[in-house]
Scaffold this motif. Structure first.
Motif, short mmCIF file in Angstrom:
data_model
loop_
_atom_site.label_atom_id
_atom_site.label_comp_id
_atom_site.label_asym_id
_atom_site.label_seq_id
_atom_site.Cartn_x
_atom_site.Cartn_y
_atom_site.Cartn_z
N UNK A 144 -36.76 17.61 -10.55
CA UNK A 144 -37.00 16.87 -9.31
C UNK A 144 -36.90 17.83 -8.13
N UNK A 145 -37.86 17.75 -7.22
CA UNK A 145 -37.84 18.53 -5.99
C UNK A 145 -37.79 17.62 -4.78
N UNK A 146 -37.03 18.02 -3.75
CA UNK A 146 -36.90 17.22 -2.53
C UNK A 146 -36.99 18.13 -1.31
N UNK A 147 -37.81 17.73 -0.34
CA UNK A 147 -37.88 18.46 0.93
C UNK A 147 -38.13 17.45 2.04
N UNK A 148 -37.90 17.88 3.27
CA UNK A 148 -38.07 17.00 4.44
C UNK A 148 -38.82 17.74 5.54
N UNK A 149 -39.71 17.03 6.23
CA UNK A 149 -40.48 17.63 7.32
C UNK A 149 -41.30 16.54 8.00
N UNK A 150 -42.04 16.91 9.01
CA UNK A 150 -43.04 16.01 9.58
C UNK A 150 -44.16 15.82 8.56
N UNK A 151 -44.68 14.60 8.46
CA UNK A 151 -45.77 14.31 7.53
C UNK A 151 -46.85 13.53 8.25
N UNK A 152 -48.08 13.78 7.85
CA UNK A 152 -49.20 12.96 8.33
C UNK A 152 -49.98 12.45 7.13
N UNK A 153 -50.38 11.20 7.22
CA UNK A 153 -51.13 10.57 6.14
C UNK A 153 -52.57 10.35 6.59
N UNK A 154 -53.52 10.67 5.70
CA UNK A 154 -54.93 10.41 5.97
C UNK A 154 -55.54 9.75 4.74
N UNK A 155 -56.57 8.98 4.95
CA UNK A 155 -57.24 8.28 3.86
C UNK A 155 -58.40 9.12 3.38
N UNK A 156 -58.47 9.36 2.08
CA UNK A 156 -59.51 10.22 1.52
C UNK A 156 -60.30 9.47 0.46
N UNK A 163 -57.67 6.84 -1.48
CA UNK A 163 -56.21 6.84 -1.51
C UNK A 163 -55.73 7.64 -0.31
N UNK A 164 -54.40 7.73 -0.16
CA UNK A 164 -53.83 8.51 0.93
C UNK A 164 -53.52 9.93 0.47
N UNK A 165 -53.73 10.88 1.36
CA UNK A 165 -53.28 12.25 1.14
C UNK A 165 -52.22 12.53 2.20
N UNK A 166 -51.17 13.26 1.79
CA UNK A 166 -50.05 13.55 2.68
C UNK A 166 -50.09 15.01 3.08
N UNK A 167 -50.14 15.28 4.38
CA UNK A 167 -50.24 16.63 4.89
C UNK A 167 -48.93 16.99 5.58
N UNK A 168 -48.30 18.05 5.10
CA UNK A 168 -47.03 18.48 5.67
C UNK A 168 -46.24 19.27 4.65
N UNK A 169 -45.32 20.06 5.13
CA UNK A 169 -44.56 20.95 4.26
C UNK A 169 -43.86 20.22 3.14
N UNK A 170 -43.20 19.11 3.44
CA UNK A 170 -42.37 18.43 2.45
C UNK A 170 -43.16 18.02 1.22
N UNK A 171 -44.38 17.55 1.42
CA UNK A 171 -45.20 17.12 0.28
C UNK A 171 -45.51 18.30 -0.63
#
Length: 231
Positions: A144-156, A163-171
């Protein structure tokens, strides 16, 4: 219009169109985003990736039905535990699950969920496998990996298949941490520094996490553990 020309037109539109970004506090539903350049911005969120380790070897050496049962058992436990810790499952990808936590205690909740999943593997799923299949030497392993950061979601995707794609370091980092299989639990320093003491130290004061340096990521400081959280 021929497919090639149609795609060229669509790509030009994607690359030229200005983005419309809206703030959000929780995990958005795909229907809340348009297929155009429209995004939802989570100022900070914590991502958990849980992944079966060695699943390729499993499908190569065991009956498909056994592999399917292992997938279902692991992902069922992970999803139930994530929900109990106020996380939102955002994707299933083969033998892995992605979840996002957005509460004020998101780092503690995500780490506690990871520890509970580790407990479920060792104290629920593995004993169940041994009971049902006493002649197998199969050992369930996971990371299991866990990280935290700002995230942005876009629909692709396209209409009807999206579906949604998540853009940001944590993902990205949470997913990459699952490639480190020395220990079952891996978190970044950002998560470690922000989580509560009760998921850092045991009741008798023992440190639960070991500091490591992530060589492929410019020796980034990370932490690993094999601790479990009973529930």
């Amino acid at each position: 219009m021929p497919l090639k020309e149609d795609l060229e037109s669509e790509i030009t539109q994607i690359l030229k169109e200005q983005w419309m970004v809206e703030k959000t506090k929780g995990v958005p539903d795909p229907i809340q985003l348009r297929l155009s350049n429209h995004a939802k911005d989570l100022e900070t969120a914590t991502v958990l990736y849980a992944d079966l380790d060695g699943s390729t070897n499993m499908v190569d050496n065991y009956q498909w039905s056994f592999s399917a049962e292992i997938y279902k058992a692991y992902l069922r436990c992970a999803a139930r535990i994530i929900a109990a810790e106020d996380g939102v499952v955002t994707a299933y990808d083969g033998d892995r699950i992605m979840a996002i936590f957005t509460s004020s205690s998101k780092n503690t909740s995500a780490v506690r969920a990871a520890m509970k999943i580790n407990y479920a593997v060792e104290q629920i799923i593995q004993p169940g496998i041994t009971k049902q299949y006493p002649n197998t030497n199969f050992k369930l392993r996971h990371v299991i990996g866990v990280d935290t950061s700002q995230l942005r979601a876009a629909r692709i995707g396209v209409r009807g298949y999206n579906d949604l794609v998540w853009i940001g370091r944590a993902a990205n980092y949470a997913a990459k941490l699952t490639n480190l299989s020395d220990k079952p639990l891996w978190i970044t320093k950002a998560v470690y520094d922000s989580m509560h003491k009760d998921v850092k130290q045991s009741s008798d004061g023992r440190e639960m996490w070991e500091k490591r340096f992530w060589t492929p990521m410019n020796n980034m400081e990370i932490y690993c553990s094999a601790w479990r959280r009973k529930f």
